[in-house]
Design an enzyme around this catalytic site. Sequence first.
Site, PDB file in Angstrom:
ATOM      1  N   HIS A 115     -22.414  -5.299   3.733  1.00 30.09           N
ATOM      2  CA  HIS A 115     -21.635  -4.693   2.629  1.00 30.09           C
ATOM      3  C   HIS A 115     -21.781  -5.480   1.487  1.00 30.09           C
ATOM      4  O   HIS A 115     -21.316  -6.573   1.308  1.00 30.09           O
ATOM      5  CB  HIS A 115     -20.288  -4.041   2.935  1.00 30.09           C
ATOM      6  N   SER A 139     -26.431   2.001   4.890  1.00 30.31           N
ATOM      7  CA  SER A 139     -25.206   1.682   5.332  1.00 30.31           C
ATOM      8  C   SER A 139     -25.074   2.474   6.787  1.00 30.31           C
ATOM      9  O   SER A 139     -25.693   3.411   7.098  1.00 30.31           O
ATOM     10  CB  SER A 139     -24.170   1.885   4.459  1.00 30.31           C
ATOM     11  N   MET A 173     -23.740   6.179  -7.417  1.00 35.04           N
ATOM     12  CA  MET A 173     -23.155   7.523  -6.804  1.00 35.04           C
ATOM     13  C   MET A 173     -23.518   7.382  -5.309  1.00 35.04           C
ATOM     14  O   MET A 173     -24.447   6.832  -4.829  1.00 35.04           O
ATOM     15  CB  MET A 173     -23.703   8.726  -7.432  1.00 35.04           C
TER      16      MET A 173
END
Length: 346
Positions: A115, A139, A173
């Site tokens: 991350h 992810s 986004m």
Amino acid sequence: MTFDSTALQSWAARLLVSWGYSDDDAAYIADTLVDANLRGVDSHGVIRLPAYHARIDAGLVVPTARPVVTREGGVIRVDAAGAPGQLAARAAVAALVEASGELGVASAVIHGSTHFGTAGYYARALAAQGKIGIVVSNSEPAVVPFGGRDAFLGTNPFAFAAPTGGDPISLDMATSTSAMGRVMVAQAAGKPIPADWGVDAEGRPTTDPQAVKALLPAGGPKGYGLAYLTEVLGGVLSGAAIASGIGNMYSDFSRPQDVGHWMLALDVERFLPFGQFTQRMDGLAADAHAIAPAPGNSQVLVPGEPEERTKAARLSAGIDLPAATIEELTLLGVASEVPFPEGDIR
């Protein structure tokens, strides 16, 4: 409770130093997190620190590790090599600034990462250097594919930024209706979520953040398609893990996450004189602002403006954190002998 952003960032940096990071690396990671809080993206802010610490404890992230950068012309490859995502992304941005300055266009892939905070942080860093920046990341699976009921792809963020005469135009986004971190914020605050954010174990929409098993793609098939593109660029092209091959940040401590990122930098000066470009950008924003607002809206804004306004407000008034997050960070500070700062009740 409300916390001064400078105090929160200073504490986060000292905490990271206590985990083995250098002063410079700790300050950088802390900045990426508190910047997210300042811009209203609390899902990617200091709430992530406990998970970061857990992965260090498990030996899956090494605070002293250094990313390995290789470059062939305008093509850059970064192996995170055990370092956290923020430091791998910082190395990629530096290489992109140099390469795009020489060639006009440069692209970077990162593998073996984790991350890395918000994708927009790095796109704006490129814009601050006179570039148009695009940043994507894959992810761990958290989003159902259009027409499916089980998680397949991640929230797979997409961000871009471009310079103007003032703050950059920027978009950051998730390709899902919501980021999973926003569900976590709702869990910590004990608040319901909109029905279009996620689904329960049966694949039914739910407003209970505790019941969410997977998220929904933004715009149905459109968000799913963008998430797929992000997976191709960030995962397949980079050589990082793909979809279910990515280790879960919170529950899988048996292996590294191996997240992948992709970045593109366009040097504005190679396409148009910089002053002319920013003048045209400012004119485009002015045209948007001049459009009459629809009922219920006070003004038409351009991408990045809501976050910049939130940042200005939070720099002045402070950052609100829910009680559950404060409790978790307080315990983390006690364990690391770095006491969590006191906040104001407002």
